[in-house]
Design a protein around this motif. Sequence first.
Motif, PDB file in Angstrom:
ATOM      1  N   TYR A 101       0.826  -1.215   0.000  1.00  7.82           N
ATOM      2  CA  TYR A 101       0.000   0.000   0.000  1.00  7.82           C
ATOM      3  C   TYR A 101       0.857   1.262   0.000  1.00  7.82           C
ATOM      4  CZ  TYR A 101      -2.860   3.682   2.131  1.00  7.82           C
ATOM      5  OH  TYR A 101      -3.477   4.872   2.423  1.00  7.82           O
ATOM      6  N   LEU A 102       1.883   1.299   0.847  1.00  9.90           N
ATOM      7  CA  LEU A 102       2.730   2.484   0.935  1.00  9.90           C
ATOM      8  C   LEU A 102       3.523   2.705  -0.355  1.00  9.90           C
ATOM      9  CD1 LEU A 102       4.047   2.099   4.601  1.00  9.90           C
ATOM     10  CD2 LEU A 102       2.227   3.601   3.760  1.00  9.90           C
ATOM     11  N   LEU A 103       4.035   1.614  -0.940  1.00  5.10           N
ATOM     12  CA  LEU A 103       4.783   1.757  -2.192  1.00  5.10           C
ATOM     13  C   LEU A 103       3.880   2.232  -3.331  1.00  5.10           C
ATOM     14  CD1 LEU A 103       7.080  -1.418  -2.134  1.00  5.10           C
ATOM     15  CD2 LEU A 103       7.768   0.968  -1.798  1.00  5.10           C
ATOM     16  N   VAL A 120       1.988  -1.790 -14.103  1.00  5.86           N
ATOM     17  CA  VAL A 120       3.388  -2.120 -13.808  1.00  5.86           C
ATOM     18  C   VAL A 120       3.668  -1.982 -12.313  1.00  5.86           C
ATOM     19  CG1 VAL A 120       5.775  -1.412 -14.213  1.00  5.86           C
ATOM     20  CG2 VAL A 120       4.174  -1.530 -16.124  1.00  5.86           C
ATOM     21  N   ALA A 121       3.127  -0.922 -11.695  1.00  8.58           N
ATOM     22  CA  ALA A 121       3.348  -0.715 -10.262  1.00  8.58           C
ATOM     23  C   ALA A 121       2.732  -1.835  -9.443  1.00  8.58           C
ATOM     24  CB  ALA A 121       2.770   0.635  -9.838  1.00  8.58           C
ATOM     25  N   LEU A 122       1.527  -2.263  -9.800  1.00 12.48           N
ATOM     26  CA  LEU A 122       0.886  -3.335  -9.045  1.00 12.48           C
ATOM     27  C   LEU A 122       1.669  -4.638  -9.168  1.00 12.48           C
ATOM     28  CD1 LEU A 122      -1.547  -4.148  -7.311  1.00 12.48           C
ATOM     29  CD2 LEU A 122      -2.742  -4.765  -9.417  1.00 12.48           C
ATOM     30  N   VAL A 123       2.216  -4.909 -10.348  1.00 13.11           N
ATOM     31  CA  VAL A 123       2.966  -6.152 -10.563  1.00 13.11           C
ATOM     32  C   VAL A 123       4.288  -6.126  -9.804  1.00 13.11           C
ATOM     33  CG1 VAL A 123       4.160  -7.552 -12.272  1.00 13.11           C
ATOM     34  CG2 VAL A 123       1.892  -6.639 -12.787  1.00 13.11           C
ATOM     35  N   PHE A 124       5.081  -5.084 -10.026  1.00 20.02           N
ATOM     36  CA  PHE A 124       6.456  -5.109  -9.529  1.00 20.02           C
ATOM     37  C   PHE A 124       6.600  -4.547  -8.114  1.00 20.02           C
ATOM     38  CE2 PHE A 124       6.938  -5.289 -14.135  1.00 20.02           C
ATOM     39  CZ  PHE A 124       7.817  -6.341 -14.258  1.00 20.02           C
ATOM     40  N   LEU A 125       5.728  -3.629  -7.703  1.00 15.55           N
ATOM     41  CA  LEU A 125       5.811  -3.078  -6.350  1.00 15.55           C
ATOM     42  C   LEU A 125       4.812  -3.750  -5.404  1.00 15.55           C
ATOM     43  CD1 LEU A 125       6.211   0.751  -7.090  1.00 15.55           C
ATOM     44  CD2 LEU A 125       7.983  -0.926  -6.596  1.00 15.55           C
ATOM     45  N   GLY A 126       3.553  -3.819  -5.831  1.00 17.74           N
ATOM     46  CA  GLY A 126       2.534  -4.380  -4.957  1.00 17.74           C
ATOM     47  C   GLY A 126       2.653  -5.875  -4.758  1.00 17.74           C
ATOM     48  N   GLY A 163       3.069 -17.620  -4.105  1.00 17.14           N
ATOM     49  CA  GLY A 163       1.678 -17.755  -3.706  1.00 17.14           C
ATOM     50  C   GLY A 163       1.083 -16.438  -3.234  1.00 17.14           C
ATOM     51  N   ASP A 164       1.825 -15.687  -2.423  1.00 14.38           N
ATOM     52  CA  ASP A 164       1.349 -14.376  -1.981  1.00 14.38           C
ATOM     53  C   ASP A 164       1.264 -13.394  -3.148  1.00 14.38           C
ATOM     54  OD1 ASP A 164       1.142 -15.313   0.559  1.00 14.38           O
ATOM     55  OD2 ASP A 164       2.832 -14.195   1.377  1.00 14.38           O
ATOM     56  N   ALA A 165       2.262 -13.421  -4.025  1.00 15.73           N
ATOM     57  CA  ALA A 165       2.260 -12.520  -5.172  1.00 15.73           C
ATOM     58  C   ALA A 165       1.086 -12.810  -6.107  1.00 15.73           C
ATOM     59  CB  ALA A 165       3.578 -12.626  -5.930  1.00 15.73           C
ATOM     60  N   MET A 166       0.770 -14.090  -6.300  1.00 18.10           N
ATOM     61  CA  MET A 166      -0.368 -14.444  -7.138  1.00 18.10           C
ATOM     62  C   MET A 166      -1.685 -13.941  -6.542  1.00 18.10           C
ATOM     63  SD  MET A 166       0.587 -15.855  -9.912  1.00 18.10           S
ATOM     64  CE  MET A 166       1.979 -14.735  -9.830  1.00 18.10           C
ATOM     65  N   GLY A 167      -1.767 -13.943  -5.213  1.00 18.96           N
ATOM     66  CA  GLY A 167      -2.957 -13.388  -4.582  1.00 18.96           C
ATOM     67  C   GLY A 167      -3.149 -11.924  -4.915  1.00 18.96           C
ATOM     68  N   VAL A 168      -2.042 -11.167  -4.940  1.00 25.48           N
ATOM     69  CA  VAL A 168      -2.130  -9.746  -5.282  1.00 25.48           C
ATOM     70  C   VAL A 168      -2.430  -9.566  -6.772  1.00 25.48           C
ATOM     71  CG1 VAL A 168      -0.859  -7.562  -5.336  1.00 25.48           C
ATOM     72  CG2 VAL A 168      -0.586  -9.122  -3.402  1.00 25.48           C
ATOM     73  N   LEU A 169      -1.780 -10.339  -7.621  1.00 29.54           N
ATOM     74  CA  LEU A 169      -1.944 -10.161  -9.070  1.00 29.54           C
ATOM     75  C   LEU A 169      -3.333 -10.553  -9.561  1.00 29.54           C
ATOM     76  CD1 LEU A 169       1.494 -11.458 -10.431  1.00 29.54           C
ATOM     77  CD2 LEU A 169       0.718  -9.101 -10.190  1.00 29.54           C
ATOM     78  N   PHE A 271       2.402 -20.463 -15.336  1.00 24.57           N
ATOM     79  CA  PHE A 271       1.162 -20.209 -16.069  1.00 24.57           C
ATOM     80  C   PHE A 271       0.354 -19.087 -15.414  1.00 24.57           C
ATOM     81  CE2 PHE A 271      -3.411 -21.157 -16.565  1.00 24.57           C
ATOM     82  CZ  PHE A 271      -3.526 -20.976 -17.924  1.00 24.57           C
ATOM     83  N   ASN A 272       0.163 -19.169 -14.097  1.00 22.10           N
ATOM     84  CA  ASN A 272      -0.616 -18.146 -13.398  1.00 22.10           C
ATOM     85  C   ASN A 272       0.034 -16.769 -13.502  1.00 22.10           C
ATOM     86  OD1 ASN A 272      -2.591 -19.936 -12.584  1.00 22.10           O
ATOM     87  ND2 ASN A 272      -1.707 -20.285 -10.564  1.00 22.10           N
ATOM     88  N   GLY A 273       1.341 -16.721 -13.351  1.00 21.06           N
ATOM     89  CA  GLY A 273       2.027 -15.445 -13.432  1.00 21.06           C
ATOM     90  C   GLY A 273       1.945 -14.808 -14.809  1.00 21.06           C
ATOM     91  N   SER A 274       2.164 -15.608 -15.838  1.00 21.22           N
ATOM     92  CA  SER A 274       2.077 -15.065 -17.198  1.00 21.22           C
ATOM     93  C   SER A 274       0.662 -14.629 -17.535  1.00 21.22           C
ATOM     94  CB  SER A 274       2.578 -16.105 -18.197  1.00 21.22           C
ATOM     95  OG  SER A 274       1.797 -17.293 -18.115  1.00 21.22           O
ATOM     96  N   MET A 275      -0.337 -15.362 -17.043  1.00 25.36           N
ATOM     97  CA  MET A 275      -1.722 -14.973 -17.273  1.00 25.36           C
ATOM     98  C   MET A 275      -2.023 -13.633 -16.608  1.00 25.36           C
ATOM     99  SD  MET A 275      -3.571 -17.099 -19.110  1.00 25.36           S
ATOM    100  CE  MET A 275      -5.200 -16.728 -18.505  1.00 25.36           C
ATOM    101  N   ALA A 276      -1.629 -13.485 -15.348  1.00 27.56           N
ATOM    102  CA  ALA A 276      -1.909 -12.255 -14.625  1.00 27.56           C
ATOM    103  C   ALA A 276      -1.178 -11.065 -15.244  1.00 27.56           C
ATOM    104  CB  ALA A 276      -1.523 -12.420 -13.153  1.00 27.56           C
ATOM    105  N   LEU A 277       0.092 -11.261 -15.614  1.00 20.88           N
ATOM    106  CA  LEU A 277       0.852 -10.185 -16.242  1.00 20.88           C
ATOM    107  C   LEU A 277       0.213  -9.759 -17.562  1.00 20.88           C
ATOM    108  CD1 LEU A 277       4.529 -11.341 -15.617  1.00 20.88           C
ATOM    109  CD2 LEU A 277       3.415  -9.333 -14.681  1.00 20.88           C
TER     110      LEU A 277
END
Length: 334
Positions: A101-103, A120-126, A163-169, A271-277
């Motif tokens: 949130y702060l980033l 881009v911010a949500l992917v790489f920072l969030g 797993g945590d990153a996929m939840g955000v993406l 697969f999940n990461g490429s789909m979300a990106l």
Amino acid sequence: MVGIEDLRRPAVYALQTLAVAACYFAAGRLGLMRQLVVQGAVVTPIWPPTGLAVACLLIFGIRCLPGIALGVLLVVMSITSLRPAVIGTMAGNTAAPVCAYLLLRRVGFRTDLSRLRDGVALVFLGALTSMLVSATTGVGLLVLTDKLAGHAFWPIWLAWWVGDAMGVLIVTPFLLLLHTARRPPPLTRWKEASGLALIACGLVPLATYSPLSLMFLVYPLLIWAALRFQLAGSILCALLASTTATIAATDEAGPFEGLTHVEVMIKLQAFNGSMALTALLLSAVITEQRNTRRSVEQACQDLVEVLEHLTAGDAPHTRPPKDDDGPGPEKGGR
């Protein structure tokens, strides 16, 4: 009247805190329904509560932090007892969404995801950067308390982080979409949307459960959804594909059959990461281009209106020059 307002505000805040905690707990129980075992540790391929926490912070602000902390406590108490290592893990799971949130606030993130820089911010920072906090804290405490062997740190850390990153993406854009939605699409778009939904419901299970490894067939569907419906179409398609692929992976069916647990995790998260990106960035690019085109069209329309007023005679009239050669009072002849 002032006394009623003073009483109402704490009550509303308490209800909001309880609602956030209940939603976090429900998302946690949902995420625990599908698990994988990596190096003897149980991990979740997608952890929805993290995405929910980031979305709540972006929508309601830092005041919803107590609700997130309470939700983390409820999830942990439902699966284990409170110990020093568990309390540290809870702190990491709470701090990671706050870091995201702060980033995102620092870079001027917009919750409508209408710009490429927001995606881009949500992917790489969030997601990728902030979730390092929860993964490092959780797995590090397990190693320090001898609950986990040192050689298993990196595989489990990677599974936890992804797993945590996929939840955000996946979860955060979906919740932000629900928050920013103001009106349904026009009736003329419903036919195409219904056709897209029917094709997705048929193609996605086929692609994720076929032993021929046909998961690449989902990408044309995702591109169609992004081109025609932007974030609403692409993120719903990615959510369906990621959920179906996660179920197939935990069942070790289709393209995940016969693989080791580590190979299943790598294949699923790739697969999940490429789909979300693809869903986030492609829809953001298309939305930004459409907004730019609308701005240019509006500027051209305003310019045309100004020119029409000028050519219609709205400009100040100029007097014709005075004829000095004509006869005047001082030039009368004798």
